[in-house]
Design an enzyme around this catalytic site. Sequence first.
Site, PDB file in Angstrom:
ATOM      1  N   ARG A  68       0.797  -1.251   0.022  1.00 34.62           N
ATOM      2  CA  ARG A  68      -0.107  -0.095   0.039  1.00 34.62           C
ATOM      3  C   ARG A  68       0.983   1.285  -0.025  1.00 34.62           C
ATOM      4  O   ARG A  68       1.957   1.432   0.824  1.00 34.62           O
ATOM      5  CB  ARG A  68      -0.847  -0.034   1.199  1.00 34.62           C
ATOM      6  N   ARG A 182      -4.724   3.524  17.117  1.00 39.46           N
ATOM      7  CA  ARG A 182      -5.547   2.917  16.067  1.00 39.46           C
ATOM      8  C   ARG A 182      -5.107   3.782  14.881  1.00 39.46           C
ATOM      9  O   ARG A 182      -4.430   4.421  14.818  1.00 39.46           O
ATOM     10  CB  ARG A 182      -7.174   3.016  16.481  1.00 39.46           C
ATOM     11  N   LYS A 183      -5.795   3.078  13.634  1.00 38.29           N
ATOM     12  CA  LYS A 183      -5.361   4.040  12.492  1.00 38.29           C
ATOM     13  C   LYS A 183      -6.107   5.481  12.576  1.00 38.29           C
ATOM     14  O   LYS A 183      -6.901   5.716  13.475  1.00 38.29           O
ATOM     15  CB  LYS A 183      -6.412   3.279  11.265  1.00 38.29           C
ATOM     16  N   GLY A 436     -16.896  -5.683   1.639  1.00 33.56           N
ATOM     17  CA  GLY A 436     -16.925  -6.890   1.653  1.00 33.56           C
ATOM     18  C   GLY A 436     -17.175  -7.444   3.255  1.00 33.56           C
ATOM     19  O   GLY A 436     -17.578  -8.642   3.549  1.00 33.56           O
ATOM     20  N   CYS A 441     -14.610  -0.515   4.454  1.00 34.62           N
ATOM     21  CA  CYS A 441     -13.740   0.169   3.587  1.00 34.62           C
ATOM     22  C   CYS A 441     -14.233   0.665   2.267  1.00 34.62           C
ATOM     23  O   CYS A 441     -13.671   1.831   1.562  1.00 34.62           O
ATOM     24  CB  CYS A 441     -12.548  -0.761   2.904  1.00 34.62           C
ATOM     25  N   GLY A 442     -15.296   0.127   1.777  1.00 31.85           N
ATOM     26  CA  GLY A 442     -15.828   0.544   0.671  1.00 31.85           C
ATOM     27  C   GLY A 442     -16.899   1.816   0.830  1.00 31.85           C
ATOM     28  O   GLY A 442     -17.769   2.007  -0.165  1.00 31.85           O
TER      29      GLY A 442
HETATM   30 FE1  SRM Z   1      -9.777  -0.386   5.022  1.00 33.74          FE
HETATM   31  C1  SRM Z   1      -8.653  -2.962   7.196  1.00 33.74           C
HETATM   32  C2  SRM Z   1      -8.447  -2.346   2.623  1.00 33.74           C
HETATM   33  C3  SRM Z   1     -10.086   2.204   3.069  1.00 33.74           C
HETATM   34  C4  SRM Z   1     -12.056   0.845   7.557  1.00 33.74           C
HETATM   35  N1  SRM Z   1      -8.879  -2.239   4.896  1.00 33.74           N
HETATM   36  C5  SRM Z   1      -8.512  -3.114   6.067  1.00 33.74           C
HETATM   37  C6  SRM Z   1      -7.392  -4.283   5.510  1.00 33.74           C
HETATM   38  C7  SRM Z   1      -5.914  -3.452   5.832  1.00 33.74           C
HETATM   39  C8  SRM Z   1      -7.715  -5.531   6.286  1.00 33.74           C
HETATM   40  C9  SRM Z   1      -6.632  -6.368   5.838  1.00 33.74           C
HETATM   41  O1  SRM Z   1      -5.597  -6.437   6.548  1.00 33.74           O
HETATM   42  O2  SRM Z   1      -6.844  -7.158   4.895  1.00 33.74           O
HETATM   43  C10 SRM Z   1      -7.857  -4.232   4.125  1.00 33.74           C
HETATM   44  C11 SRM Z   1      -6.746  -4.825   2.972  1.00 33.74           C
HETATM   45  C12 SRM Z   1      -7.356  -5.533   1.967  1.00 33.74           C
HETATM   46  C13 SRM Z   1      -6.582  -5.605   0.690  1.00 33.74           C
HETATM   47  O3  SRM Z   1      -5.742  -6.507   0.387  1.00 33.74           O
HETATM   48  O4  SRM Z   1      -6.835  -4.573  -0.022  1.00 33.74           O
HETATM   49  C14 SRM Z   1      -8.436  -2.907   3.905  1.00 33.74           C
HETATM   50  N2  SRM Z   1      -9.267  -0.048   3.179  1.00 33.74           N
HETATM   51  C15 SRM Z   1      -9.081  -1.096   2.253  1.00 33.74           C
HETATM   52  C16 SRM Z   1      -9.011  -0.254   0.888  1.00 33.74           C
HETATM   53  C17 SRM Z   1      -7.726  -0.786   0.039  1.00 33.74           C
HETATM   54  C18 SRM Z   1     -10.197  -0.736   0.278  1.00 33.74           C
HETATM   55  C19 SRM Z   1     -10.395  -0.285  -1.149  1.00 33.74           C
HETATM   56  O5  SRM Z   1     -10.586  -1.140  -2.114  1.00 33.74           O
HETATM   57  O6  SRM Z   1     -10.399   0.631  -1.633  1.00 33.74           O
HETATM   58  C20 SRM Z   1      -8.831   1.148   1.400  1.00 33.74           C
HETATM   59  C21 SRM Z   1      -7.331   1.633   1.594  1.00 33.74           C
HETATM   60  C22 SRM Z   1      -7.384   3.028   1.680  1.00 33.74           C
HETATM   61  C23 SRM Z   1      -5.893   3.678   1.753  1.00 33.74           C
HETATM   62  O7  SRM Z   1      -5.276   3.935   0.633  1.00 33.74           O
HETATM   63  O8  SRM Z   1      -5.442   3.670   2.815  1.00 33.74           O
HETATM   64  C24 SRM Z   1      -9.568   1.267   2.775  1.00 33.74           C
HETATM   65  N3  SRM Z   1     -10.788   1.417   5.171  1.00 33.74           N
HETATM   66  C25 SRM Z   1     -10.977   2.316   4.481  1.00 33.74           C
HETATM   67  C26 SRM Z   1     -11.878   3.110   4.699  1.00 33.74           C
HETATM   68  C27 SRM Z   1     -12.520   4.250   3.858  1.00 33.74           C
HETATM   69  C28 SRM Z   1     -11.997   5.683   4.158  1.00 33.74           C
HETATM   70  O9  SRM Z   1     -10.963   5.819   4.650  1.00 33.74           O
HETATM   71  O10 SRM Z   1     -12.596   6.632   3.533  1.00 33.74           O
HETATM   72  C29 SRM Z   1     -12.533   2.815   6.079  1.00 33.74           C
HETATM   73  C30 SRM Z   1     -13.619   3.339   6.744  1.00 33.74           C
HETATM   74  C31 SRM Z   1     -13.136   4.622   7.253  1.00 33.74           C
HETATM   75  C32 SRM Z   1     -12.249   4.730   8.449  1.00 33.74           C
HETATM   76  O11 SRM Z   1     -11.282   3.993   8.745  1.00 33.74           O
HETATM   77  O12 SRM Z   1     -12.903   5.419   9.452  1.00 33.74           O
HETATM   78  C33 SRM Z   1     -11.527   1.602   6.195  1.00 33.74           C
HETATM   79  N4  SRM Z   1     -10.348  -0.947   7.139  1.00 33.74           N
HETATM   80  C34 SRM Z   1     -11.313  -0.476   7.633  1.00 33.74           C
HETATM   81  C35 SRM Z   1     -11.197  -0.872   9.209  1.00 33.74           C
HETATM   82  C36 SRM Z   1     -12.182  -0.633  10.338  1.00 33.74           C
HETATM   83  C37 SRM Z   1     -11.399   0.366  11.033  1.00 33.74           C
HETATM   84  C38 SRM Z   1     -11.937   0.669  12.446  1.00 33.74           C
HETATM   85  O13 SRM Z   1     -11.802   1.566  13.049  1.00 33.74           O
HETATM   86  O14 SRM Z   1     -12.575  -0.495  13.121  1.00 33.74           O
HETATM   87  C39 SRM Z   1     -10.372  -2.027   8.904  1.00 33.74           C
HETATM   88  C40 SRM Z   1     -10.162  -3.309  10.304  1.00 33.74           C
HETATM   89  C41 SRM Z   1      -9.198  -2.660  11.032  1.00 33.74           C
HETATM   90  O15 SRM Z   1      -8.463  -1.690  11.045  1.00 33.74           O
HETATM   91  O16 SRM Z   1      -9.131  -3.381  12.151  1.00 33.74           O
HETATM   92  C42 SRM Z   1      -9.809  -1.985   7.597  1.00 33.74           C
HETATM   93 FE1  SF4 Z   2     -13.700  -5.646   4.913  1.00 33.81          FE
HETATM   94 FE2  SF4 Z   2     -12.255  -3.677   4.042  1.00 33.81          FE
HETATM   95 FE3  SF4 Z   2     -11.477  -6.262   3.504  1.00 33.81          FE
HETATM   96 FE4  SF4 Z   2     -13.758  -4.924   2.171  1.00 33.81          FE
HETATM   97  S1  SF4 Z   2     -11.379  -4.423   2.270  1.00 33.81           S
HETATM   98  S2  SF4 Z   2     -13.581  -7.230   3.118  1.00 33.81           S
HETATM   99  S3  SF4 Z   2     -14.426  -3.917   4.024  1.00 33.81           S
HETATM  100  S4  SF4 Z   2     -11.672  -5.506   5.599  1.00 33.81           S
END
Ligand code: SRM
Ligand code: SF4
Length: 510
Positions: A68, A182-183, A436, A441-442
């Site tokens: 990333r 946290r993030k 998903g 994240c979506g």
């Molecule tokens: Fe996300 C965790 C993908 C935007 C909320 N997110 C993850 C992980 C890292 C989980 C993992 O380890 O597999 C996913 C990686 C999957 C992969 O192989 O791609 C993942 N998040 C994504 C992306 C790639 C979705 C996308 O297809 O666009 C986005 C990457 C953004 C970037 O460039 O950094 C992405 N994630 C978001 C957003 C949207 C935003 O930021 O506008 C959110 C909701 C907003 C927020 O964070 O407040 C989001 N992701 C989460 C969460 C829930 C966070 C929480 O506080 O509980 C997780 C799980 C966690 O962190 O424990 C998570």
């Molecule tokens: Fe769940 Fe984020 Fe993985 Fe999508 S990319 S399946 S919302 S953790």
Amino acid sequence: MTGTLENKKTLNKFEKLKAEKDGLAVKTEIETFANIGWEAMNPTDRDHRLKWLGVFFRPVTPGKFMLRMRMPNGIINSKQMRVLAEIVQRYGEDGSADITTRQNLQLRGIRIEDIPDIFNKFEQVGLTSVQSGMDNVRNITGSPVAGIDANELYDTRQLIKEVQDMITGNGKGNPEFTNLPRKFNIAIAGCRDNSVHAEINDIAFVPAYKKDKIGFNVLVGGFFSAKRCAAAIPLKAWVEPNQVVAISRAILEVYRDNGLRANRQKSRLMWLIDEWGMDKFRSEVEQQMGQKLETEAPKDEIIWEKRDHIGVFKQRQYGLNYIGMNIPVGRLYATDMFDIARLAEVYGNGEIRLTVEQNIIIPNIPNSRVESFLAEPLLEKFSISPQPLTRSLVSCTGAQFCNLALIETKNRALALVKELEAELSIPTSVRIHWTGCPNSCGQPQVADIGLMGIKTRKDGKTVEGVDIYMGGKVGKDAQLGSCVQKGIPCEDLKPILRNLLIETFGAQPK
Ligand code: SRM
Ligand code: SF4
């Protein structure tokens, strides 16, 4: 520095692993990791700490990592794009890249043995992936047309770079901010249409005038999680652009030193604001900054509907245009990336912009070159006038690569909108967002129709399903949508979406 006495007694798994060894420490070990290979690595380094360098072990595709990046304000140049294309090309069928919902790129198929070389290449072209995962500040978003939008209020590009440099030590890694509770998400909006989804960031800067001076009202605490979603709320502060770095630093320090750490489900910034109340939080930020904050401006300048930037648009610079191309569900392959880099160089000045809708903009195209740009074969794949559902389709990674996923998303999302577009005439674009799992994240809560993956039951069997969200409003007066229907098996979804499109969005059967 990190947390109260009570927190220290009850360290959860993630706090423990950070206390034992800072995530950034693996930076000096990447040569060793490359030599021993992923199977011999310490599992905690491999599965968790590597994320501090942006390297994500993927349990779904073991040995093929995700990388990333950081793309401040979503801007990349053709040279950088070509380097990323070469990296994914090396992995053949496993290699691809996704544009993310934070205006960023993630590369797929990466082998640990190549990481040292990849990082050297990044350094040569000014790219970094540092601190892009786990308890760090994510990619900082800004208007994708910063600096080229005729109606822009503030060009956020330099500010966003400065905030990123402060947090990441100029892209090399900064241990001051590698152990947050946290993030953390930051967005800086400089245009009138809230193209960053300010309301879903832990800190959002929203343009606002005080007298005749442009600055930003500051919002804090917006986030999505499986447990709770909250829109950002006013810090009741207005800052001048030259205070943005300082206040971002102060908020991060207050959060780092006081944020709740015992329960990971309650560690995002909003939980601290809840516990303290806004007045105390605000005064702690002032104390950390060493200056009083001005009260917020009575109104902000987000007065437009959100634009999607797809199509051909005049720039603020006379005679130049930006062209937005639709990248279905943000998925790119090496050949696409080489081609985009070429288009940016041949027609523009080499610059490429990414959007939070997972699309691409090529700026700085002279009037005289627009016609030949539009004749390029790549535009058949990445259209500037796509069908109304494909146009605004957004999808998270889903089960293909994400082990937290409850359902497959990107491929399913695309196939379904194609079928619906074939059956219906749809008068306007309808923003459909797939995610998903409940981590969101979506961003299903910002969509006209949001689809959140769940497991459900059908005929006595567990099957992939969705909860449906509706009512997400973006742009001015943005509002989060809410769940309107639960537990629909994916195989039964099409007729339900079809009806929704007909009844709520004016679609007609063809
Ligand atoms: Fe996300 C965790 C993908 C935007 C909320 N997110 C993850 C992980 C890292 C989980 C993992 O380890 O597999 C996913 C990686 C999957 C992969 O192989 O791609 C993942 N998040 C994504 C992306 C790639 C979705 C996308 O297809 O666009 C986005 C990457 C953004 C970037 O460039 O950094 C992405 N994630 C978001 C957003 C949207 C935003 O930021 O506008 C959110 C909701 C907003 C927020 O964070 O407040 C989001 N992701 C989460 C969460 C829930 C966070 C929480 O506080 O509980 C997780 C799980 C966690 O962190 O424990 C998570
Ligand atoms: Fe769940 Fe984020 Fe993985 Fe999508 S990319 S399946 S919302 S953790």
